[in-house]
Design an enzyme around this catalytic site. Structure first.
Site, PDB file in Angstrom:
ATOM      1  CE  LYS A  24       9.959   0.707   0.573  1.00 26.25           C
ATOM      2  NZ  LYS A  24       9.267  -0.258  -0.285  1.00 26.25           N
ATOM      3  NE  ARG A  94       3.385  -7.175  -4.192  1.00 22.91           N
ATOM      4  CZ  ARG A  94       2.428  -7.800  -4.844  1.00 22.91           C
ATOM      5  NH1 ARG A  94       2.445  -9.105  -4.932  1.00 22.91           N
ATOM      6  NH2 ARG A  94       1.452  -7.146  -5.411  1.00 22.91           N
ATOM      7  CB  CYS A 118       4.573 -10.965   0.391  1.00 25.18           C
ATOM      8  SG  CYS A 118       5.101  -9.516   1.261  1.00 25.18           S
ATOM      9  CG  ASP A 309       3.538   1.218   3.654  1.00 26.89           C
ATOM     10  OD1 ASP A 309       3.115   0.069   3.818  1.00 26.89           O
ATOM     11  OD2 ASP A 309       3.977   1.626   2.558  1.00 26.89           O
ATOM     12  NE  ARG A 401      12.224  -4.514   1.426  1.00 24.47           N
ATOM     13  CZ  ARG A 401      10.912  -4.576   1.474  1.00 24.47           C
ATOM     14  NH1 ARG A 401      10.312  -5.287   2.391  1.00 24.47           N
ATOM     15  NH2 ARG A 401      10.163  -3.936   0.592  1.00 24.47           N
TER      16      ARG A 401
HETATM   17  C1  UD1 Z   1       2.429  -0.497  -2.474  1.00 27.01           C
HETATM   18  C2  UD1 Z   1       3.604  -0.111  -1.620  1.00 27.01           C
HETATM   19  C3  UD1 Z   1       3.408  -0.599  -0.185  1.00 27.01           C
HETATM   20  C4  UD1 Z   1       2.092  -0.107   0.357  1.00 27.01           C
HETATM   21  C5  UD1 Z   1       0.954  -0.462  -0.580  1.00 27.01           C
HETATM   22  C6  UD1 Z   1      -0.384   0.109  -0.142  1.00 27.01           C
HETATM   23  C7  UD1 Z   1       5.438  -0.123  -3.177  1.00 27.01           C
HETATM   24  C8  UD1 Z   1       6.712  -0.743  -3.596  1.00 27.01           C
HETATM   25  N1  UD1 Z   1       4.805  -0.700  -2.176  1.00 27.01           N
HETATM   26  O1  UD1 Z   1       2.386  -1.923  -2.527  1.00 27.01           O
HETATM   27  O2  UD1 Z   1       4.486  -0.089   0.606  1.00 27.01           O
HETATM   28  O3  UD1 Z   1       1.856  -0.710   1.619  1.00 27.01           O
HETATM   29  O4  UD1 Z   1       1.236   0.035  -1.907  1.00 27.01           O
HETATM   30  O5  UD1 Z   1      -0.291   1.480   0.026  1.00 27.01           O
HETATM   31  O6  UD1 Z   1       5.019   0.885  -3.719  1.00 27.01           O
HETATM   32  N2  UD1 Z   1      -4.031  -6.682  -4.536  1.00 27.01           N
HETATM   33  C9  UD1 Z   1      -4.714  -7.698  -5.156  1.00 27.01           C
HETATM   34  N3  UD1 Z   1      -4.518  -7.880  -6.504  1.00 27.01           N
HETATM   35  C10 UD1 Z   1      -3.690  -7.078  -7.227  1.00 27.01           C
HETATM   36  C11 UD1 Z   1      -2.993  -6.040  -6.588  1.00 27.01           C
HETATM   37  C12 UD1 Z   1      -3.174  -5.854  -5.232  1.00 27.01           C
HETATM   38  O7  UD1 Z   1      -5.471  -8.441  -4.537  1.00 27.01           O
HETATM   39  O8  UD1 Z   1      -3.563  -7.295  -8.441  1.00 27.01           O
HETATM   40  C13 UD1 Z   1      -4.221  -6.471  -3.089  1.00 27.01           C
HETATM   41  C14 UD1 Z   1      -2.940  -6.735  -2.303  1.00 27.01           C
HETATM   42  O9  UD1 Z   1      -2.832  -8.093  -1.981  1.00 27.01           O
HETATM   43  C15 UD1 Z   1      -3.164  -5.866  -1.090  1.00 27.01           C
HETATM   44  C16 UD1 Z   1      -3.945  -4.664  -1.634  1.00 27.01           C
HETATM   45  O10 UD1 Z   1      -4.506  -5.101  -2.861  1.00 27.01           O
HETATM   46  O11 UD1 Z   1      -3.947  -6.525  -0.147  1.00 27.01           O
HETATM   47  C17 UD1 Z   1      -3.110  -3.420  -1.862  1.00 27.01           C
HETATM   48  O12 UD1 Z   1      -2.077  -3.696  -2.766  1.00 27.01           O
HETATM   49  P1  UD1 Z   1      -1.365  -2.568  -3.645  1.00 27.01           P
HETATM   50  O13 UD1 Z   1      -2.031  -1.255  -3.456  1.00 27.01           O
HETATM   51  O14 UD1 Z   1      -1.232  -3.111  -5.018  1.00 27.01           O
HETATM   52  O15 UD1 Z   1       0.055  -2.482  -2.949  1.00 27.01           O
HETATM   53  P2  UD1 Z   1       1.482  -2.662  -3.616  1.00 27.01           P
HETATM   54  O16 UD1 Z   1       1.558  -1.910  -4.898  1.00 27.01           O
HETATM   55  O17 UD1 Z   1       1.884  -4.083  -3.596  1.00 27.01           O
END
Ligand code: UD1
Length: 423
Positions: A24, A94, A118, A309, A401
């Site tokens: 996914k 998201r 979220c 995850d 999802r």
């Molecule tokens: C992706 C995955 C999700 C997985 C996660 C971590 C998808 C659609 N989702 O989510 O299933 O759990 O990676 O492996 O691919 N953060 C910030 N600022 C930012 C970006 C992130 O503070 O600009 C924080 C987030 O709040 C979170 C952490 O960093 O606490 C990790 O986020 P991130 O690695 O970006 O996860 P996603 O891409 O949202």
């Protein structure tokens, strides 16, 4: 109002072979990347799940045509003429924010609704924005929309991320491939899905080196040299890990196919610490267990650490292990909602901030429970398979999802469960 539920009988059976779907978290970004190809991309091994439907609708809203034939998605972005993604779509998922990078790459601008809060924490996008600003993008927020403009085009930059964010790394990749000059993304995320995206971008004519390591280097190419491609999505390591957790719970033996075992090294280490035997082949992993489950500590970290995850599925395992385990969630805040549902089934868990102390119990009892998020939902169904009596799982929209035919795949592994409409 009619509602769908899963009714699970606690038979303790789950064994045999199951093939995982395409990832996914990869497929969603590959669909967004197709925007840079300006033509007909053919994506294979795309899972049939609702998040993919949402991303397909995001692309359609931009002017693309998206057609599915079984597990192949044909995404034609030749006619895309809009760079606006409204709140009604972003609020559904998201990951819609992944079109930000490719839209800026293609049009030099984008209007994307800000993702809201979220259930698993604040999930900010500050790192996406700071990195894109370094590439020459200016941001304003107007009426809840992020308005992005690269007035003088995109230019390469050296970007050091505060944290190896998956989404930020992906957005920066998809913008920088068409920026002028060289971009370095330092402290980049190293997830297998990032490698999949880098591979697809290179197949489309980009020049990306270092995907899967902490330093990714991109030599920008002109947008008009990017072209569509045909690409096969990697297997879903989280779906694979979920079934392996199921096999570890029941004893298996259970084999997941369609997955590169190197994607799950840390999860395999933890299965072994829990007392399981794990055997790997090129494209499959088998788990079995003859001894009681043993307590083990787990901390979630960015890849190659233990994936957040899989935290709920492994919390379930520790809840039935002999002894006490500490689970530490380092990636997301508020990701222990699952514990409250599992406690309704008899688990003994104490939460202290981002730590969970799990004291193993000898059995769980079937109960009515609700999915609080995608992975928690999948774990609750597994809990029902090993609990005493009947478990009714609600909140199936979460499971839908990310898990294709979850009930069907579990039933084929011998579980006794059915999906029903009530009310
Ligand atoms: C992706 C995955 C999700 C997985 C996660 C971590 C998808 C659609 N989702 O989510 O299933 O759990 O990676 O492996 O691919 N953060 C910030 N600022 C930012 C970006 C992130 O503070 O600009 C924080 C987030 O709040 C979170 C952490 O960093 O606490 C990790 O986020 P991130 O690695 O970006 O996860 P996603 O891409 O949202």
């Amino acid at each position: 109002m009619a509602e769908e539920i899963i009714v699970v009988q606690g038979t303790g059976t789950l064994k045999g072979e199951v093939r995982v779907s395409g990832a996914k978290n990869s497929a969603l970004k590959l669909i967004a990347a197709a925007l840079l190809g300006q033509g007909r991309c053919v994506l294979h091994n795309v899972p049939q799940i609702s998040d993919i439907d949402v991303m397909s609708n995001v692309l359609r809203r931009l002017g693309a045509t998206v057609e599915r034939q079984d597990h192949t998605l044909v995404v034609d972005t030749a006619a895309v003429d809009s760079y606006e993604t409204p709140y009604e779509l972003v609020s559904k998922m998201r990951a819609s924010i992944s079109v930000l990078g490719p839209l800026i790459g293609r049009f030099g601008r984008a209007h994307v609704a800000m993702p809201g809060g979220c259930q698993i924490g604040a999930r900010k996008i500050d790192m996406h924005l700071l990195g894109l600003e370094k590439l020459g993008v200016h941001f304003d927020v107007k009426h809840g929309d992020l308005v992005a403009v690269a007035e003088n085009g995109l230019h390469g930059a050296y970007i050091t991320l505060d944290f190896p964010s998956v989404g930020a790394t992906e957005n920066l990749l998809m913008a920088s491939v068409v920026a002028e000059g060289e971009t370095t993304i330092d402290n980049a995320a190293r997830e297998p899905e990032i490698v999949d995206l880098c591979n697809m971008l290179n197949e489309m004519g980009a020049n990306v080196v270092g995907g899967g390591s902490s330093t990714i280097t991109v030599q920008g190419v002109p947008l008009n040299t990017m072209h569509p491609c045909e690409h096969t999505t990697v297997g879903d390591r989280i779906e694979a890990g979920t079934f392996l957790a199921g096999g570890a719970l029941t004893g298996g033996p259970l084999t997941v196919k369609g997955i590169d075992p190197s994607f799950l090294r840390m999860a395999i280490v933890k299965l072994e610490s829990l007392g399981c035997q794990v055997d790997t082949a090129a494209d499959s992993i088998t788990v079995s267990r003859t001894e009681p489950l043993r307590a083990t500590d787990i901390q979630t970290l960015p890849h190659p650490g233990f994936p957040t995850d899989l935290q709920a599925q492994f919390m379930l395992l520790t809840s039935l292990a002999q002894g006490n385990s500490v689970i530490t969630e380092n990636v997301f805040e508020n990701r222990f909602m699952f514990a409250a549902e599992l406690m309704r089934m008899g688990a003994d868990i104490t939460i202290d901030d981002h730590h969970a102390l799990v004291c193993g119990v000898s059995a769980l009892q079937g109960a009515p429970v609700s999915s609080t998020d995608l992975r928690a939902g999948a774990a609750l169904v597994l809990a029902g398979i090993v609990a005493e009596g009947e478990t009714v799982v609600r909140g199936l929209e979460h499971i839908d999802r990310g898990y294709e035919n979850y009930v069907g795949k579990l039933a084929a592994l011998g579980a006794s469960l059915e999906r029903k409409t009530i009310g």
